[in-house]
Design an enzyme around this catalytic site. Structure first.
Site, short mmCIF file in Angstrom:
data_model
loop_
_atom_site.label_atom_id
_atom_site.label_comp_id
_atom_site.label_asym_id
_atom_site.label_seq_id
_atom_site.Cartn_x
_atom_site.Cartn_y
_atom_site.Cartn_z
N ASN A 91 16.20 -33.83 28.01
CA ASN A 91 16.43 -35.23 27.64
C ASN A 91 17.85 -35.69 28.00
O ASN A 91 18.51 -36.39 27.23
CB ASN A 91 16.16 -35.45 26.15
CG ASN A 91 14.72 -35.17 25.76
OD1 ASN A 91 13.86 -35.00 26.63
ND2 ASN A 91 14.44 -35.10 24.47
N ARG B 107 11.87 -33.19 29.91
CA ARG B 107 11.80 -34.22 28.88
C ARG B 107 10.86 -33.70 27.81
O ARG B 107 9.69 -33.39 28.09
CB ARG B 107 11.30 -35.55 29.47
CG ARG B 107 11.42 -36.73 28.51
CD ARG B 107 11.34 -38.05 29.27
NE ARG B 107 10.04 -38.21 29.92
CZ ARG B 107 8.99 -38.80 29.34
NH1 ARG B 107 9.08 -39.27 28.10
NH2 ARG B 107 7.87 -38.93 29.99
N CYS B 108 11.38 -33.56 26.62
CA CYS B 108 10.62 -32.94 25.53
C CYS B 108 10.50 -33.89 24.35
O CYS B 108 11.44 -34.61 24.02
CB CYS B 108 11.28 -31.64 25.07
SG CYS B 108 11.38 -30.37 26.34
N ALA B 109 9.37 -33.84 23.71
CA ALA B 109 9.13 -34.70 22.55
C ALA B 109 10.03 -34.34 21.39
O ALA B 109 10.42 -35.20 20.59
CB ALA B 109 7.66 -34.61 22.14
N SER B 110 10.39 -33.05 21.30
CA SER B 110 11.17 -32.59 20.16
C SER B 110 12.67 -32.80 20.32
O SER B 110 13.43 -32.60 19.39
CB SER B 110 10.90 -31.09 19.92
OG SER B 110 11.15 -30.36 21.10
#
Length: 226
Positions: free
Chosen positions: A25, A74-77
């Site tokens: 991110n 790109r990670c949701a967390s």
């Protein structure tokens, strides 16, 4: 002998090692010195073993730059605020010692870069009751382990049914990768450190050293080895 008539130097076949930036991110979380191949797997393994993700579903995108110098995820967390607590491993699978030894031999047989360079490479692989599923090489033993685990993330395998095999010494941070992924058995041609041994006892990880020798040593959780 004049300089212009000196013999050509021997061709060098050295292992390639480069710095690769891993960002999540937009934030750089690691810059490993590694063999610049299979970098998407290196990143996936690192994301899981570092606690950045707990599931492949949390990875929204993963892009390796054309020059293999950067992996952008790109990670949701998002970026982890700290180290996640390590789980205590369930019983998982039981593996015959002779099978584990065979997987290690196969891992070395498949180590193409090691043969090309004459050494200087580490290998790691994941196996289950069906045999050695895959293996990867890297100049760093940490990276080789992350690549093998990363392939497991990509394939969405059940790590509790797997055995991790490695060429290098099992230091605490490498044992931690196995525990974080949920792999119950970790076997190496080398041996564990005291810190790795203590972690294995605490978290229920089976550690096997000198697996390529005639007298392998099962240091912890012997009940998983038959």
């Amino acid at each position: 002998m004049p300089a212009d008539t000196a013999p050509d130097p021997p061709t060098l076949h050295l292992p390639v090692e480069r710095a690769v930036v891993l960002e999540v991110n937009g934030t750089v979380i690691a810059t490993p010195m590694c063999t610049p191949r299979d970098l998407h797997l290196l990143a996936l393994g690192y994301l899981l073993t570092s606690g950045t993700i707990s599931s492949p579903d949390e990875v929204l995108s993963l892009v390796v730059s054309p020059d293999n110098a950067r992996v952008s995820a790109r990670c949701a967390s998002g970026v982890p605020a700290g180290i996640r607590p390590l789980p205590t491993l369930p019983r998982g699978e039981t593996f015959p010692l002779v099978s584990i030894q065979g997987w290690v031999r196969e891992m070395f047989d498949r180590a193409e870069i090691r043969r090309e360079t004459g050494g200087g490479m580490h290998s790691a692989g994941l196996a289950d009751r069906g045999g050695l599923r895959w293996m990867y090489e890297d100049v760093g033993r940490h990276n080789a382990v992350d690549k093998a685990i990363g392939r497991g993330v990509l394939e969405r395998i059940d790590f509790s049914r797997c055995c991790l095999v490695s060429s290098g010494r099992i230091a605490a941070e490498i044992a931690q990768k196995a525990v974080a992924a949920g792999v119950p058995v970790f076997a190496s041609r080398s041996i564990p450190t005291t810190a790795a041994y203590e972690m294995a006892v605490e978290r229920g990880l089976t550690l096997i050293g000198r697996i390529a020798s005639d007298s392998p040593v099962v240091y912890t959780m012997r009940e998983r080895v038959s």
